[in-house]
Design an enzyme around this catalytic site. Structure first.
Site, PDB file in Angstrom:
ATOM      1  N   TYR A 142       0.596  -1.182   0.076  1.00 40.72           N
ATOM      2  CA  TYR A 142      -0.052  -0.030   0.067  1.00 40.72           C
ATOM      3  C   TYR A 142       0.913   1.362  -0.094  1.00 40.72           C
ATOM      4  O   TYR A 142       1.757   1.405   0.844  1.00 40.72           O
ATOM      5  CB  TYR A 142      -1.008  -0.174   1.270  1.00 40.72           C
ATOM      6  CG  TYR A 142      -1.892   1.250   1.317  1.00 40.72           C
ATOM      7  CD1 TYR A 142      -2.934   1.572   0.564  1.00 40.72           C
ATOM      8  CD2 TYR A 142      -1.707   2.157   2.263  1.00 40.72           C
ATOM      9  CE1 TYR A 142      -3.806   2.592   0.645  1.00 40.72           C
ATOM     10  CE2 TYR A 142      -2.312   3.220   2.464  1.00 40.72           C
ATOM     11  CZ  TYR A 142      -3.732   3.306   1.477  1.00 40.72           C
ATOM     12  OH  TYR A 142      -4.305   4.609   1.732  1.00 40.72           O
ATOM     13  N   ASP A 167       9.555   2.668   0.383  1.00 40.37           N
ATOM     14  CA  ASP A 167       8.135   3.386   1.003  1.00 40.37           C
ATOM     15  C   ASP A 167       8.434   3.074   2.514  1.00 40.37           C
ATOM     16  O   ASP A 167       7.859   2.054   2.873  1.00 40.37           O
ATOM     17  CB  ASP A 167       7.175   2.861   0.546  1.00 40.37           C
ATOM     18  CG  ASP A 167       5.892   3.725   1.114  1.00 40.37           C
ATOM     19  OD1 ASP A 167       6.065   4.321   2.194  1.00 40.37           O
ATOM     20  OD2 ASP A 167       4.752   3.541   0.647  1.00 40.37           O
ATOM     21  N   LYS A 183       4.231   9.260   8.919  1.00 32.23           N
ATOM     22  CA  LYS A 183       3.992   8.866  10.345  1.00 32.23           C
ATOM     23  C   LYS A 183       4.844   9.035  11.423  1.00 32.23           C
ATOM     24  O   LYS A 183       4.675  10.141  11.935  1.00 32.23           O
ATOM     25  CB  LYS A 183       3.776   7.192  10.122  1.00 32.23           C
ATOM     26  CG  LYS A 183       2.671   6.912   8.994  1.00 32.23           C
ATOM     27  CD  LYS A 183       1.823   5.656   9.226  1.00 32.23           C
ATOM     28  CE  LYS A 183       0.888   5.357   7.816  1.00 32.23           C
ATOM     29  NZ  LYS A 183      -0.339   4.923   8.303  1.00 32.23           N
TER      30      LYS A 183
HETATM   31  C1  LIG Z   1       3.547   2.284   3.366  1.00 29.88           C
HETATM   32  C2  LIG Z   1       2.445   3.298   3.120  1.00 29.88           C
HETATM   33  N1  LIG Z   1       2.618   4.197   2.234  1.00 29.88           N
HETATM   34  C3  LIG Z   1       1.873   5.168   2.372  1.00 29.88           C
HETATM   35  C4  LIG Z   1       0.832   5.603   2.957  1.00 29.88           C
HETATM   36  C5  LIG Z   1      -0.014   6.714   2.848  1.00 29.88           C
HETATM   37  O1  LIG Z   1       0.326   7.535   3.890  1.00 29.88           O
HETATM   38  P1  LIG Z   1      -0.911   8.680   3.944  1.00 29.88           P
HETATM   39  O2  LIG Z   1      -2.016   7.925   4.999  1.00 29.88           O
HETATM   40  O3  LIG Z   1      -0.155   9.473   5.151  1.00 29.88           O
HETATM   41  O4  LIG Z   1      -1.286   9.424   2.914  1.00 29.88           O
HETATM   42  C6  LIG Z   1       0.670   4.789   3.928  1.00 29.88           C
HETATM   43  C7  LIG Z   1      -0.465   4.748   4.767  1.00 29.88           C
HETATM   44  O5  LIG Z   1      -0.907   3.943   5.760  1.00 29.88           O
HETATM   45  C8  LIG Z   1       1.527   3.594   3.968  1.00 29.88           C
HETATM   46  O6  LIG Z   1       1.256   2.537   5.118  1.00 29.88           O
END
Ligand SMILES: Cc1ncc(COP(=O)(O)O)c(C=O)c1O
Length: 434
Positions: free
Chosen positions: A143, A245, A273
């Protein structure tokens, strides 16, 4: 039985004026309704009905220091009178940038954004602009936010997902144009041969490979030994950028994220986060020659709230805590998380539940399966999802809040007494489950 009458009433009320009654679709993963919380403190959340929850969701990751961590909220409070957004730079950005570049693997420069979704979009655009190629390769079950370009095959049904050795890109939402799928290549994770085959099918077209270096969202699976380095080397050979990521793993699985933990440096990395311990902040960090295209080649990245005063103040204060004594908090986090993982697994055996606990001490997942722990998305979705939902509900009844798919996030506020309390509650929840 715990009562959720006030949450239910508030949900009915919000449904009249908030689309679908929530501010993020992820919040539907809650029983009996999306819950309403009044207050968080340390490891505990207090809902509007007065139920107290030991919280292992932690906002899905940010609250690495627990809820309302004093040093952070005090720093933010001190910053409030300075204002919030200037449509200009502020000195805290300089300080935070210097500290992050000193700390993070491969971070020659950083660029701040506000959410992980946006930072992912920036990284993908940078990869395209830098290489002159259009396609991004991502992995099934990973994700990267909810944008059109990233919310592809993040959690596809296996009926739609095609063969394991050549997955079909599946749009995760109505409203994602089919044309977007032309520029996304999907491969199975933890499998170098699958990556090579995907590159062969799209020779010279792939700008970048993006992954969660620990597949947290798709099943808390660890990379196989040598896999991350293999992907990095392969990308280098093919002229594609390797993008990690680290939105969840950054500042969670260690001070230097998954890259530091596994000794592999990406070309670009995305953090969000935990970096600001609950305040909205995201960023891309990485190679200067790639990131400089923002300035030199006019690669566009904007955002009204980027680098805002409060998020900078929060991240600086969070870093003070996380970096102290060479990251001592992570040593405690690891020890307590490992004890919790082992304790849950032992309770599973005691209650004769066919289950696996996998991941890292600060972020792990419980699966109900007779088979081995999942190595990729297809393994993970083949586990018993009804059972894990029942486990989630049974734990909630005992005052333990985990993510609906069985994920547990730990914070530095989860001390040994809380781990003990959690294991006693888990014992009762498993007895009820059986
Ligand atoms: C691995 C990862 N990348 C990107 C995102 C997207 O981040 P945001 O919710 O701050 O847009 C998330 C959100 O849970 C994530 O877990």
């Amino acid at each position: 039985m715990r009562s959720y009458a006030k949450s239910i009433a508030l949900y009915e009320r919000t449904r009249k004026h908030l689309a679908g009654g929530v501010s993020s679709n992820v919040r539907y993963a809650s029983v009996p309704v999306p819950l309403f919380f009044a207050r968080g403190e340390g490891a505990r959340l207090h809902d509007v009905d007065g139920n107290v929850h030991i919280d292992y969701v932690l906002g899905n990751g940010p609250a690495i220091l627990g809820h309302a961590p004093k040093p952070v909220i005090e720093a933010v409070a001190r910053s409030l009178a300075d204002g919030q957004v200037y449509a200009a730079q502020n000195p805290r950005e300089a300080e935070l940038g210097e500290r992050l570049c000193r700390l993070l693997p491969g971070a020659e420069v950083v660029r701040f954004a506000t959410s992980g979704t946006e930072a992912v979009l920036m990284a993908m655009r940078l990869a395209r602009a830098f290489t002159g190629r259009d396609k991004i390769l991502k992995f099934e079950g990973h994700y990267h936010g909810w944008s059109d370009q990233a919310y592809i095959s993040a959690g596809p049904s296996l009926n739609e997902a095609g063969p394991a050795d050549e997955p079909v890109p599946v749009a995760g939402s109505p409203g994602i144009p089919a044309s977007v799928l032309d520029d996304v290549v999907v491969a199975g994770w933890n499998d170098l041969a699958a990556l090579e085959a995907a590159f062969d099918r799209h020779a010279g077209e792939i700008a970048g490979v993006i992954m969660e270096p620990v597949m947290v969202n798709g099943g808390a699976a660890l990379p196989e030994p040598g896999y991350l380095a293999g992907v990095r080397d392969f990308c280098r050979a093919k002229g594609a950028l390797f993008i990690c990521d680290e939105v969840i793993t950054g500042f969670r699985v260690g001070l230097t994220g998954a890259q530091g933990r596994f000794g592999v440096t990406a070309d670009l990395a995305i953090y969000a986060k935990a970096v600001a311990a609950g305040f909205p902040l995201a960023m891309v960090a990485g190679r200067r020659d790639v990131m400089d295209t923002l300035a030199d080649k006019g690669v566009m990245h904007g955002g009204t709230y980027n680098g805002n005063v409060q998020s900078m103040a929060a991240a600086l204060a969070a870093l003070d805590e996380l970096e102290r004594d060479d990251g001592a908090v992570y040593r405690d986090l690891e020890r307590r998380g490992a004890r919790l993982m082992q304790g849950i697994a032992a309770l599973g055996e005691k209650h004769r539940l066919a289950m696996r606990v996998q991941g890292l001490p600060a972020i792990f997942q419980v699966f109900f399966t007779d088979g081995p722990a999942p190595k990729n998305y297809r393994d993970a979705v083949s586990c018993d999802r009804d059972k894990v939902a029942a486990f989630h509900a049974a734990l909630q009844e005992e005052g333990i809040r985990i993510n609906r798919v069985g994920k547990w996030f730990l914070s530095t506020a989860h001390d040994d007494a809380i781990v003990d309390e959690t294991l006693a509650a888990t014992d009762r929840a498993m007895a009820a489950l059986r």
